[in-house]
Design an enzyme around this catalytic site. Sequence first.
Site, PDB file in Angstrom:
ATOM      1  N   GLU A 146      -2.494   7.220  -0.337  1.00  0.00           N
ATOM      2  CA  GLU A 146      -2.053   5.998   0.344  1.00  0.00           C
ATOM      3  C   GLU A 146      -2.590   4.788  -0.397  1.00  0.00           C
ATOM      4  OE1 GLU A 146      -3.059   3.603   4.497  1.00  0.00           O
ATOM      5  OE2 GLU A 146      -3.009   5.789   4.544  1.00  0.00           O
ATOM      6  N   GLU A 151      -3.234  -5.377   4.504  1.00  0.00           N
ATOM      7  CA  GLU A 151      -3.495  -5.135   5.924  1.00  0.00           C
ATOM      8  C   GLU A 151      -4.242  -6.351   6.454  1.00  0.00           C
ATOM      9  OE1 GLU A 151      -4.336  -0.724   7.138  1.00  0.00           O
ATOM     10  OE2 GLU A 151      -5.613  -1.200   5.432  1.00  0.00           O
TER      11      GLU A 151
END
Length: 563
Positions: A146, A151
């Site tokens: 990932e 974020e």
Amino acid sequence: MRADSRPIQVAVAGFCLGLLWTGMTHAAKGELLWSEEFNTGSTPDRTTWSYDLGARGWGNSELQEYTDDPSNARIEDGKLVIAALRQDAGQASFSSARIRSQDKVIFKYGTVEARIRIPDLANGLWPALWTLGNNFGEVGWPACGELDIMEMGHSAGISQGIANRKVGSAAHWEHRGSHASFSGSLNAPSDLNDGFHLFRMEWTPDKVETFLDGQSIWSMDISDPGCSDCTEFHQPHFLILNLAVGGGYPQIFTPSGITAPMPAEMQVDYIRIYDNGFSELGGSAVESRVPVIGAGHSGAWFNPVTTGQGLFLDIEPQNGFMFLSWFTYTGAETARPHDHQWYTAQGNYRGDTAVLDLYETLGGRFDHPQEVVSNKVGEAVLTFPDCNSGVMFYRFENDSREGSFPLERTIPGSGNLCDALSDPAIEAEAINRGMDGAWFDPDTSGQGFFMDVHTDSEENKFIFVSWFTYGDNSESGQRWLTAQGSFDGSIAQVDIYESTGGSFDAPDKVETLKVGTMDINFADCGTAVLSYTLDAEAWSGEIAITRVVPGAEALCENLAGQD
């Protein structure tokens, strides 16, 4: 953003050559391989995007239910809108959306850019742009790997009062049978929910690095032996966009703890993948994509809603390069309202989309060498669903102007050229369709010409010319003239017109009057001489003109059967 560990179930500026080459090398990030501009349809394109559905917590104790309802994911004003709503949604108190390109658009290495506007995050919203290995369905998480490009909404940002400024990036992978991760963050100087910001990831065989508006957020060495157990970052990944509510990242696990204003919208203007010399691109959406844009799109287009405003395109198909001129006017509220204004744009195209840097040229004098200054002022994105229509989206960097307008062919019937160019048996006249596109005057910096040449079904030969120039010694403002008429052999004899009036990107009265004549004598596919007479000013003269876009001459010769 941690993935659910279970498999997902889907229910010229100037015509000077210096600027042209600057534009071509500006794509230092490389060729545009793929882009999602969110310019068509009312919901995300299902050939490119799939939805994650349900209220499963997604491995992070998130509080929302992900849906495919347009209230949670839609296309609006040329942007993707992912909206989080406070409402009962199945087993959850909130609804939102998460879309992914798994199997449809996958890539290994490359430059990813996304222009995103976040909502007010405090407290409890968690927007993200990230990737997973495309083998996620087979090996699960974290073995798929990932990469979190962006974020926001972390608990540390909440506790520090900077949730709207703190941007995080991370990598997750499997190391010796366990979960490994490496993360970092950047505190922006001001809140990011004030407008759109550019998030970027540079992914090479040696390193992954992320950026906010050009400033590095985080980087990780993924080379061997720098990261000897990082095979996950050397295989194809897919893209994910979502807006989560609560969960482990903000450390809010009850609906009452969510105080962020709702409905909340994460808006995505575009996502683009550029080649960085190592990139590989695949997936069903890429492999099935029809390359709509071709040499046949060269020529004159106009905005039917705004009288007098139009575009000229010059397309070099071998390298996927487009050069554009935009005829428009200053706005009604400017210091000099309704003045002529023209821009040029240049850059790559792929599929049905062109992403171009937008330039403005200032200075210059009519038909006389003088230094001009060309500055990059924004971006233009063109999409073409077919040979006869398109849409142009524009954005200026120094002010808040952005928008879009429709495009249609100026010369009726010229859309047939798209099909004709694919026929290898076509041969051209002495003046032929290959003469289409951008030419310039090498002695007069900034002055140039666009031509659209067309032979209709009854063999009527028609040429449409636009001439970018300036006022005389006493008036240095920008000026553009158009000319149209017939041609025979290697000479076109046409009438010259001047348009005045108009308003930027809005309907307004434009007057067009005949002001002179010109002859264009084409020596060959690369050079010509323009002889002109302007009646009112008693001006006359000759201008030698040359091709602007490298490769356009080859197309002309091909059409004429000379290669």
